[in-house]
Write a protein that holds these residues in place. Structure first.
Motif, PDB file in Angstrom:
ATOM      1  N   ASN A 185      15.374  12.600  35.637  1.00  0.00           N
ATOM      2  CA  ASN A 185      14.488  11.573  34.931  1.00  0.00           C
ATOM      3  C   ASN A 185      14.726   9.955  35.064  1.00  0.00           C
ATOM      4  O   ASN A 185      16.140   9.813  34.995  1.00  0.00           O
ATOM      5  N   ASN A 186      13.898   9.321  35.212  1.00  0.00           N
ATOM      6  CA  ASN A 186      14.588   7.739  35.234  1.00  0.00           C
ATOM      7  C   ASN A 186      15.478   7.490  36.350  1.00  0.00           C
ATOM      8  O   ASN A 186      16.549   7.088  36.119  1.00  0.00           O
ATOM      9  N   LEU A 187      15.215   7.928  37.569  1.00  0.00           N
ATOM     10  CA  LEU A 187      15.812   8.142  38.705  1.00  0.00           C
ATOM     11  C   LEU A 187      16.433   6.423  39.050  1.00  0.00           C
ATOM     12  O   LEU A 187      17.602   6.486  39.532  1.00  0.00           O
ATOM     13  N   THR A 188      15.646   5.488  38.654  1.00  0.00           N
ATOM     14  CA  THR A 188      16.045   4.245  39.011  1.00  0.00           C
ATOM     15  C   THR A 188      16.821   3.378  37.879  1.00  0.00           C
ATOM     16  O   THR A 188      17.274   2.307  37.947  1.00  0.00           O
ATOM     17  N   ASN A 189      17.186   4.378  36.928  1.00  0.00           N
ATOM     18  CA  ASN A 189      18.152   3.728  35.715  1.00  0.00           C
ATOM     19  C   ASN A 189      17.328   2.706  35.081  1.00  0.00           C
ATOM     20  O   ASN A 189      18.119   1.584  34.555  1.00  0.00           O
ATOM     21  N   THR A 190      16.214   2.791  34.658  1.00  0.00           N
ATOM     22  CA  THR A 190      15.394   1.623  34.233  1.00  0.00           C
ATOM     23  C   THR A 190      15.663   1.455  32.609  1.00  0.00           C
ATOM     24  O   THR A 190      15.404   2.253  32.016  1.00  0.00           O
ATOM     25  N   VAL A 191      15.701   0.237  32.364  1.00  0.00           N
ATOM     26  CA  VAL A 191      15.891  -0.026  30.814  1.00  0.00           C
ATOM     27  C   VAL A 191      14.297  -0.197  30.660  1.00  0.00           C
ATOM     28  O   VAL A 191      13.736  -1.160  30.792  1.00  0.00           O
ATOM     29  N   TYR A 192      13.839   0.608  29.625  1.00  0.00           N
ATOM     30  CA  TYR A 192      12.619   0.497  28.982  1.00  0.00           C
ATOM     31  C   TYR A 192      12.368   0.661  27.697  1.00  0.00           C
ATOM     32  O   TYR A 192      13.231   1.487  26.929  1.00  0.00           O
ATOM     33  N   GLN A 193      11.124   0.684  27.010  1.00  0.00           N
ATOM     34  CA  GLN A 193      10.937   0.856  25.594  1.00  0.00           C
ATOM     35  C   GLN A 193       9.239   0.947  25.386  1.00  0.00           C
ATOM     36  O   GLN A 193       8.669   0.476  26.350  1.00  0.00           O
ATOM     37  N   THR A 194       8.959   1.993  24.927  1.00  0.00           N
ATOM     38  CA  THR A 194       7.606   2.330  24.233  1.00  0.00           C
ATOM     39  C   THR A 194       7.062   1.690  23.056  1.00  0.00           C
ATOM     40  O   THR A 194       6.086   1.358  22.931  1.00  0.00           O
ATOM     41  N   VAL A 195       8.126   1.347  22.084  1.00  0.00           N
ATOM     42  CA  VAL A 195       7.955   0.899  20.788  1.00  0.00           C
ATOM     43  C   VAL A 195       9.197  -0.307  20.840  1.00  0.00           C
ATOM     44  O   VAL A 195      10.175   0.132  21.038  1.00  0.00           O
ATOM     45  N   ARG A 196       8.578  -1.156  20.415  1.00  0.00           N
ATOM     46  CA  ARG A 196       9.868  -2.366  20.378  1.00  0.00           C
ATOM     47  C   ARG A 196      10.919  -2.046  19.456  1.00  0.00           C
ATOM     48  O   ARG A 196      10.937  -1.568  18.360  1.00  0.00           O
ATOM     49  N   ASP A 197      12.210  -2.232  19.927  1.00  0.00           N
ATOM     50  CA  ASP A 197      13.580  -2.185  19.313  1.00  0.00           C
ATOM     51  C   ASP A 197      13.988  -0.730  19.484  1.00  0.00           C
ATOM     52  O   ASP A 197      14.885  -0.353  18.720  1.00  0.00           O
ATOM     53  N   TYR A 198      13.153  -0.049  20.175  1.00  0.00           N
ATOM     54  CA  TYR A 198      13.533   1.397  20.296  1.00  0.00           C
ATOM     55  C   TYR A 198      13.639   1.981  21.889  1.00  0.00           C
ATOM     56  O   TYR A 198      12.816   2.491  22.329  1.00  0.00           O
ATOM     57  N   PRO A 199      14.680   1.580  22.456  1.00  0.00           N
ATOM     58  CA  PRO A 199      14.774   1.919  23.963  1.00  0.00           C
ATOM     59  C   PRO A 199      14.800   3.491  24.235  1.00  0.00           C
ATOM     60  O   PRO A 199      15.527   3.974  23.318  1.00  0.00           O
ATOM     61  N   MET A 200      14.377   3.739  25.425  1.00  0.00           N
ATOM     62  CA  MET A 200      14.322   5.056  25.864  1.00  0.00           C
ATOM     63  C   MET A 200      15.626   5.258  26.659  1.00  0.00           C
ATOM     64  O   MET A 200      16.071   4.396  27.124  1.00  0.00           O
ATOM     65  N   PRO A 201      15.857   6.612  27.092  1.00  0.00           N
ATOM     66  CA  PRO A 201      17.002   7.072  27.809  1.00  0.00           C
ATOM     67  C   PRO A 201      16.961   6.289  29.190  1.00  0.00           C
ATOM     68  O   PRO A 201      15.897   6.142  29.911  1.00  0.00           O
ATOM     69  N   LYS A 202      18.258   5.942  29.701  1.00  0.00           N
ATOM     70  CA  LYS A 202      18.411   5.593  31.298  1.00  0.00           C
ATOM     71  C   LYS A 202      18.202   6.979  31.967  1.00  0.00           C
ATOM     72  O   LYS A 202      17.921   7.898  31.609  1.00  0.00           O
ATOM     73  N   ARG A 203      18.957   6.963  33.171  1.00  0.00           N
ATOM     74  CA  ARG A 203      18.788   8.161  33.930  1.00  0.00           C
ATOM     75  C   ARG A 203      19.312   9.299  33.276  1.00  0.00           C
ATOM     76  O   ARG A 203      20.617   9.249  32.621  1.00  0.00           O
ATOM     77  N   ASN A 204      18.847  10.449  33.436  1.00  0.00           N
ATOM     78  CA  ASN A 204      19.167  11.749  32.946  1.00  0.00           C
ATOM     79  C   ASN A 204      18.964  12.920  33.558  1.00  0.00           C
ATOM     80  O   ASN A 204      18.086  12.650  34.587  1.00  0.00           O
ATOM     81  N   PHE A 205      19.386  13.810  33.542  1.00  0.00           N
ATOM     82  CA  PHE A 205      19.353  15.253  34.327  1.00  0.00           C
ATOM     83  C   PHE A 205      19.211  16.447  33.605  1.00  0.00           C
ATOM     84  O   PHE A 205      19.294  16.548  32.351  1.00  0.00           O
ATOM     85  N   SER A 206      18.614  17.552  34.378  1.00  0.00           N
ATOM     86  CA  SER A 206      18.474  18.717  33.720  1.00  0.00           C
ATOM     87  C   SER A 206      18.372  19.864  35.019  1.00  0.00           C
ATOM     88  O   SER A 206      18.056  19.682  36.054  1.00  0.00           O
ATOM     89  N   ILE A 207      18.887  20.949  34.404  1.00  0.00           N
ATOM     90  CA  ILE A 207      19.022  22.224  35.366  1.00  0.00           C
ATOM     91  C   ILE A 207      18.267  23.239  34.439  1.00  0.00           C
ATOM     92  O   ILE A 207      18.471  23.324  33.226  1.00  0.00           O
ATOM     93  N   TYR A 208      17.389  24.015  35.237  1.00  0.00           N
ATOM     94  CA  TYR A 208      16.641  25.125  34.758  1.00  0.00           C
ATOM     95  C   TYR A 208      16.564  26.232  35.727  1.00  0.00           C
ATOM     96  O   TYR A 208      16.656  26.332  36.868  1.00  0.00           O
ATOM     97  N   ALA A 209      16.380  27.463  34.774  1.00  0.00           N
ATOM     98  CA  ALA A 209      15.934  28.737  35.510  1.00  0.00           C
ATOM     99  C   ALA A 209      14.858  29.347  34.752  1.00  0.00           C
ATOM    100  O   ALA A 209      14.554  29.422  33.594  1.00  0.00           O
ATOM    101  N   THR A 210      13.943  30.014  35.652  1.00  0.00           N
ATOM    102  CA  THR A 210      13.064  31.001  35.112  1.00  0.00           C
ATOM    103  C   THR A 210      13.111  32.362  35.803  1.00  0.00           C
ATOM    104  O   THR A 210      13.226  32.431  36.791  1.00  0.00           O
ATOM    105  N   ILE A 211      13.083  33.394  34.820  1.00  0.00           N
ATOM    106  CA  ILE A 211      12.851  34.583  35.285  1.00  0.00           C
ATOM    107  C   ILE A 211      11.434  35.183  34.910  1.00  0.00           C
ATOM    108  O   ILE A 211      11.011  35.109  33.833  1.00  0.00           O
ATOM    109  N   ASN A 212      11.023  36.032  35.975  1.00  0.00           N
ATOM    110  CA  ASN A 212       9.723  36.472  35.664  1.00  0.00           C
ATOM    111  C   ASN A 212       9.787  38.042  35.744  1.00  0.00           C
ATOM    112  O   ASN A 212      10.629  38.560  36.603  1.00  0.00           O
ATOM    113  N   PHE A 213       9.248  38.921  34.926  1.00  0.00           N
ATOM    114  CA  PHE A 213       9.352  40.158  34.923  1.00  0.00           C
ATOM    115  C   PHE A 213       8.151  40.927  34.372  1.00  0.00           C
ATOM    116  O   PHE A 213       7.134  40.338  34.132  1.00  0.00           O
TER     117      PHE A 213
END
Length: 613
Positions: free
Chosen positions: A585-613
């Protein structure tokens, strides 16, 4: 009767499409009985569970990247509210399985206190809908729907994700159904230390760190349906939600606070589907409780408990194969009790009657007219109406238009909060004009949707000469703009490619000052590319957010600058039962905010697994 045969009914007998959809309970049962009717005249974006996994952090992230809605979020996972077409959060209706669930206290829904997983589809509808979905459906509505299928046997799945900032997200669901009985249950648990840092954003003399940003939530969903006869179904759907949000602070020695919330929702429905009529009778109970703690280890500072008892009947009758009559009646008892808020013990009765006529001239032309009257104890409510039409003059072109009057009545906080509550408030009203032009060229689909809204008697909390804030009916507003969407979907043997792109222009102004409303970006664009090869899937998402004012005087120095965000992910199916995935997420490491003075995370990662049965 299956879905395919229902579509054939529409082609052969025009208006019987609605009847055909409702008879399809042998295959599928949707708790929001109005959804299929609304889709005949208004575009609704449907987000499926597989699409939800792309933005699994929370519902805010999903709506930000996969809809035209602007999401104001006080830092990741904290208080979050939507803005449809330049309107306020109180002018967006959240609808859970056909029941309006906006808070009686705030008159809105906190997006991050509405769980992401556990729904079979999320629908996003722009434009007024108060005739169907009640108070608050001025700018648009967000629909959280559960579906029960029959004769499908047993299915189960487990989704588990590990992400940056000490984030863990787990979701498990299972279902069983035969010809007469269907059951589905799911559990979701999400927790995050949420301690991200944005060194480039300096608050005072200190680079930003999301101190005290921890959150967690747990959700349990259960639903069941039983066919008591070939044309009658009894069903039940419930949700229990428990959450805690810690409010971010700027300094490590600052005062640490938190907000806890619990919701309970349960609805029982008796549905009858006969040859030319259907009826859906619902009894629902919802509970909305919260507690605020001014210090983590001390007792609650304030809070409130809200309970709603809801009875709703939706009667649908085909007078002829081309003329459909729909009557909706609803009665609610809203109860509340506050703690250290000035709100005492409150009880309010709310009722409504609505009627709609749909005329299907032929398979290419249809009309709908609706009227509704709400009866809110102690509050004057306007007469509401809606007119809609859809026409297919050419095989590759559809056009639809609607005109409606919508409203929002004051919330409990608006009326009773002390000091400041105002018992003389009037309901907000709006006049909405919507159009949609849909073009299809082979595998391409293009939608262009201009709109206009005139909103009167906006309720705003303003400072008083006595040193506290109070709500008053103040300035009027108008909002106009354009929503556009392009989709392209193509399969090449073992390859598949899907492209989505949307652009929104939103001009929302205070008619007294002619200034742009706060937290309404003039421009927003979203897009995604999905590529599939056999067992492998790759996707990329993009978002462009334009200049966003945070003050009513359009102060450029306090505005949120434009920004561009990119996400990407890859997943692989293994042995048809297992899926492994990785996201950035946020691949380009952008500094941004959606509400003034509350910046959102820069580049971050996740790994996941799904099992169907």
């Amino acid at each position: 009767m299956n879905i395919k045969r229902s579509l054939v009914l529409f082609l052969s007998s025009y208006g019987c499409f609605l009847f055909g959809q409702e008879k399809s309970i042998d295959t599928i049962y949707i708790f929001d009985s109005q959804m299929n009717k609304v889709k005949q005249f208004h575009p609704i974006k449907i987000i499926t569970p597989s699409e939800m996994q792309k933005n699994s952090s929370n519902l805010s992230e999903l709506l930000r990247f996969q809809s035209d809605v602007y999401i104001k979020e006080n830092g990741r996972g904290a208080v979050s509210s939507p803005s449809f077409r330049g309107t306020t959060a109180q002018q967006t209706a959240f609808v859970w399985n056909g029941i309006n669930i906006n808070s009686n206290f705030l008159g809105q829904g906190d997006v991050n206190n509405i769980v992401l997983f556990g729904y079979d589809q999320i629908g996003v509808k722009a434009g007024g809908g108060s005739v169907t979905y009640g108070s608050g459906a001025i700018g648009g509505s967000i629909h959280l729907n559960n579906i029960l299928e029959f004769n499908k046997g047993f299915h189960g799945s487990l989704f588990s994700e590990v992400a940056s900032f000490g984030t863990f997200n787990n979701f498990v669901k299972g279902s069983f159904s035969n010809e007469k009985f269907s059951f589905k249950a799911s559990v979701n648990y999400a927790v995050s230390a949420n301690d991200y840092e944005v060194p480039e954003y300096v608050t005072g003399i200190t680079p930003f760190k999301n101190i005290n940003g921890r959150y967690y939530n747990t959700t349990f969903n259960v639903g069941a349906a039983y066919k008591i006869a070939h044309d009658q179904t009894i069903s039940w759907q419930s949700q229990v939600f428990d959450a805690s949000q810690h409010y971010p602070i700027y300094e490590s020695n600052g005062n640490r606070t938190k907000y806890n919330a619990q919701t309970l929702r349960s609805v029982i429905s008796w549905d009858v589907n006969k040859e030319n009529l259907s009826n859906s009778l619902k009894a629902a109970y919802t509970e909305d409780n919260f507690q605020y703690f001014s210090a983590l280890n001390l007792p609650k500072t304030s809070g409130a408990e809200g309970k709603n008892y809801i009875f709703k009947n939706d009667f649908n009758y085909f007078i002829t194969p081309k003329i459909n009559f729909n009557a909706i009646g609803e009665f609610q008892v809203n109860k509340a009790q506050g703690y250290a808020t000035g709100i005492g013990t409150i009880s309010r009765n709310v009722g409504s009657l609505a009627g709609m006529i749909r005329y299907f001239v032929n398979k290419d032309l249809r009309f709908e007219a609706g009227i509704k009257k709400d009866f809110v104890e102690g509050i004057s409510s306007p007469l509401l109406y809606s007119f809609s039409g859809k026409w297919t003059p050419l095989q590759w072109y559809h056009v639809s238009a609607s005109f409606s009057r919508n409203f929002r009545f004051p919330s409990f906080n608006d009326l009773y909060w002390q000091p400041g509550g105002n018992l003389d408030l009037k309901s907000e009203t709006s006049s909405n004009v919507d159009m949609n032009h849909e073009f299809r060229f082979g595998d391409f689909k293009v939608n262009l949707s201009p709109y206009y809204m005139d909103i009167k008697d906006l309720i705003r909390w303003l400072p008083t000469p006595y040193g506290y804030w109070a709500p008053i009916n103040t300035n009027n507003a108008e909002s106009y703009g354009l929503e556009s969407q392009i989709t392209w979907n193509k399969n090449f043997g073992r390859h598949g490619l899907k492209i989505n792109a949307g652009y929104t222009y939103s001009k929302s102004i205070n008619k007294d000052t002619q200034m742009q409303m706060t937290y309404v970006p003039l421009h927003k664009a979203v897009g995604s590319v999905d590529y599939r090869f056999d067992f492998l899937r790759i996707y990329a998402q993009g978002l462009i957010n334009g200049l966003t004012y945070t003050t009513t005087d359009e102060d450029r120095t306090k505005a949120i600058d434009p920004y561009v965000l990119l996400n990407a992910g890859v997943s692989a199916d293994i042995l048809k039962k297992y899926t492994l995935g990785f996201k950035v997420n946020n691949l380009t490491n952008t500094v941004y905010q959606t509400v003034r003075d509350y910046p959102m995370p820069k580049r971050n990662f996740s790994i996941y697994a799904t099992i169907n049965f």
